[in-house]
Motif scaffolding. Structure first.
Motif, short mmCIF file in Angstrom:
data_model
loop_
_atom_site.label_atom_id
_atom_site.label_comp_id
_atom_site.label_asym_id
_atom_site.label_seq_id
_atom_site.Cartn_x
_atom_site.Cartn_y
_atom_site.Cartn_z
N ALA A 215 0.83 -1.21 0.00
CA ALA A 215 0.00 0.00 0.00
C ALA A 215 0.86 1.25 0.00
N ALA A 216 1.96 1.23 0.73
CA ALA A 216 2.86 2.40 0.77
C ALA A 216 3.46 2.66 -0.60
N ASP A 217 3.85 1.60 -1.31
CA ASP A 217 4.40 1.77 -2.66
C ASP A 217 3.36 2.34 -3.61
N LEU A 218 2.13 1.85 -3.53
CA LEU A 218 1.06 2.35 -4.39
C LEU A 218 0.74 3.81 -4.07
N LEU A 219 0.75 4.13 -2.79
CA LEU A 219 0.47 5.50 -2.37
C LEU A 219 1.53 6.46 -2.90
N ALA A 220 2.79 6.05 -2.80
CA ALA A 220 3.88 6.91 -3.27
C ALA A 220 3.86 7.07 -4.78
N ALA A 221 3.41 6.04 -5.48
CA ALA A 221 3.41 6.08 -6.95
C ALA A 221 2.20 6.79 -7.53
N SER A 222 1.18 7.02 -6.70
CA SER A 222 -0.06 7.63 -7.18
C SER A 222 0.04 9.15 -7.13
N ALA A 223 -0.21 9.80 -8.26
CA ALA A 223 -0.16 11.26 -8.30
C ALA A 223 -1.27 11.87 -7.45
N SER A 224 -2.40 11.17 -7.36
CA SER A 224 -3.55 11.68 -6.61
C SER A 224 -3.57 11.19 -5.17
N GLY A 225 -2.70 10.23 -4.84
CA GLY A 225 -2.71 9.65 -3.51
C GLY A 225 -3.81 8.62 -3.33
N GLU A 226 -4.39 8.18 -4.42
CA GLU A 226 -5.49 7.21 -4.36
C GLU A 226 -5.06 5.88 -4.96
N PHE A 227 -5.64 4.81 -4.43
CA PHE A 227 -5.45 3.47 -4.97
C PHE A 227 -6.60 2.61 -4.46
N SER A 228 -6.78 1.47 -5.08
CA SER A 228 -7.87 0.59 -4.66
C SER A 228 -7.34 -0.54 -3.79
N THR A 229 -8.21 -1.10 -2.97
CA THR A 229 -7.79 -2.25 -2.14
C THR A 229 -7.47 -3.45 -3.02
N ARG A 230 -8.12 -3.52 -4.18
CA ARG A 230 -7.82 -4.62 -5.10
C ARG A 230 -6.38 -4.53 -5.59
N GLU A 231 -5.92 -3.31 -5.88
CA GLU A 231 -4.53 -3.12 -6.30
C GLU A 231 -3.58 -3.55 -5.19
N VAL A 232 -3.93 -3.24 -3.95
CA VAL A 232 -3.09 -3.64 -2.82
C VAL A 232 -3.03 -5.15 -2.70
N CYS A 233 -4.18 -5.78 -2.81
CA CYS A 233 -4.24 -7.24 -2.71
C CYS A 233 -3.41 -7.90 -3.81
N ASP A 234 -3.53 -7.37 -5.03
CA ASP A 234 -2.76 -7.94 -6.14
C ASP A 234 -1.26 -7.77 -5.90
N ALA A 235 -0.87 -6.57 -5.43
CA ALA A 235 0.55 -6.30 -5.21
C ALA A 235 1.12 -7.14 -4.07
N ALA A 236 0.31 -7.36 -3.04
CA ALA A 236 0.77 -8.12 -1.87
C ALA A 236 0.56 -9.61 -2.01
N GLY A 237 -0.24 -10.01 -2.99
CA GLY A 237 -0.51 -11.43 -3.18
C GLY A 237 -1.40 -12.01 -2.11
N VAL A 238 -2.38 -11.22 -1.66
CA VAL A 238 -3.32 -11.69 -0.63
C VAL A 238 -4.74 -11.50 -1.12
N SER A 239 -5.68 -12.11 -0.43
CA SER A 239 -7.09 -11.97 -0.78
C SER A 239 -7.69 -10.77 -0.06
N ALA A 240 -8.81 -10.29 -0.57
CA ALA A 240 -9.49 -9.16 0.07
C ALA A 240 -9.87 -9.46 1.52
N PRO A 241 -10.40 -10.66 1.83
CA PRO A 241 -10.73 -10.96 3.23
C PRO A 241 -9.52 -10.85 4.16
N THR A 242 -8.35 -11.21 3.64
CA THR A 242 -7.13 -11.11 4.46
C THR A 242 -6.83 -9.66 4.79
N LEU A 243 -6.94 -8.79 3.78
CA LEU A 243 -6.70 -7.36 4.01
C LEU A 243 -7.67 -6.81 5.04
N TYR A 244 -8.96 -7.14 4.87
CA TYR A 244 -9.97 -6.60 5.79
C TYR A 244 -9.83 -7.20 7.19
#
Length: 246
Positions: A19-48
């Protein structure tokens, strides 16, 4: 992350890093939880499970990165001069905020239910710095009041620079820093004296002219009023400093 970390702790750290990498790379400071899950290799339930929701994740990301910054800041050797340490600390704070705008805005630019642990840590570091100045006979006011004044001004100017996309070395940060320094820290030769040089008076006047009509950044109306009172006092050179009595 240490070798003794549990699988749950490693997963949590992996999600925070993604999430920190996505946040730093985003010009708007926005990203989706799906992007985080894909980048971390985890499922949405794990994140939540670990963070509750996206806001919870954002708070933890900001807390983690801000804690790292504070650890590095505290690891610096003291200059031996509490005033120089204060000035260096101010500049580092503003630089961190401008360099990490999304993280800083999460920490200080959004309403939260109380301060986060890193924010509490940062305030404790600031209070310690004010106590060092007090022991040196350089503080004009009670420690907590001085810390609150400095924090309000530093956060306000940093958010202002972020919102206007201005560099950390912009003259406004230096102006605010010098005005706050003069208001909080006394002369080494005359402890507690309120000696305003013509140069400081001109800097205070310029800063007051640049302030918007409403509250500055996240400052409350009462804090903005107090800041204007300091600037009004500092805008007139004292006779002891060679000011014009007329």
């Amino acid at each position: 992350m240490t070798k003794e970390a549990s699988p749950a702790q490693r997963t949590r750290a992996l999600i925070i890093d993604a999430a920190a990498d996505l946040l730093a790379a985003s010009a708007s400071g926005e990203f989706s939880t799906r992007e985080v899950c894909d980048a971390a290799g985890v499922s949405a339930p794990t994140l939540y499970h670990h963070f509750g929701d996206k806001d919870g994740l954002l708070r933890e990301v900001a807390a983690d990165r801000f804690s790292r910054y504070l650890t590095g800041k505290q690891a610096l050797e003291t200059t031996g001069d509490p005033v120089e340490d204060f000035l260096r600390g101010w500049d580092m704070h503003v630089e961190f905020g401008v360099t990490n705008p999304a993280l800083y805005t999460i920490m200080y630019g959004r309403p939260m239910d109380g301060r986060t642990v890193p924010a509490d840590h940062a305030h404790a570091v600031l209070v310690t710095m004010m106590r060092d100045l007090e022991r040196a006979g350089r503080l004009r006011m009670p420690t907590e009041m001085a810390a609150d004044m400095v924090a309000s001004a530093a956060v306000g100017v940093t958010l202002h620079l972020i919102r206007n996309r201005v560099a950390a070395d912009d003259h406004l940060s230096a102006l605010v820093r010098d005005v706050v320094t003069a208001a909080v820290i006394s002369s080494p030769t005359v402890p507690g004296a309120h000696s305003v040089t013509p140069q400081l008076a001109r800097a205070a006047a310029r800063l007051e002219a640049e302030m918007p009509h409403g509250p500055v950044g996240t400052l409350r109306a009462s804090e903005t009023t107090l800041l204007r009172e300091w600037l009004a006092q500092l805008s007139v050179p004292s006779l002891a400093a060679g000011g014009d009595p007329s």
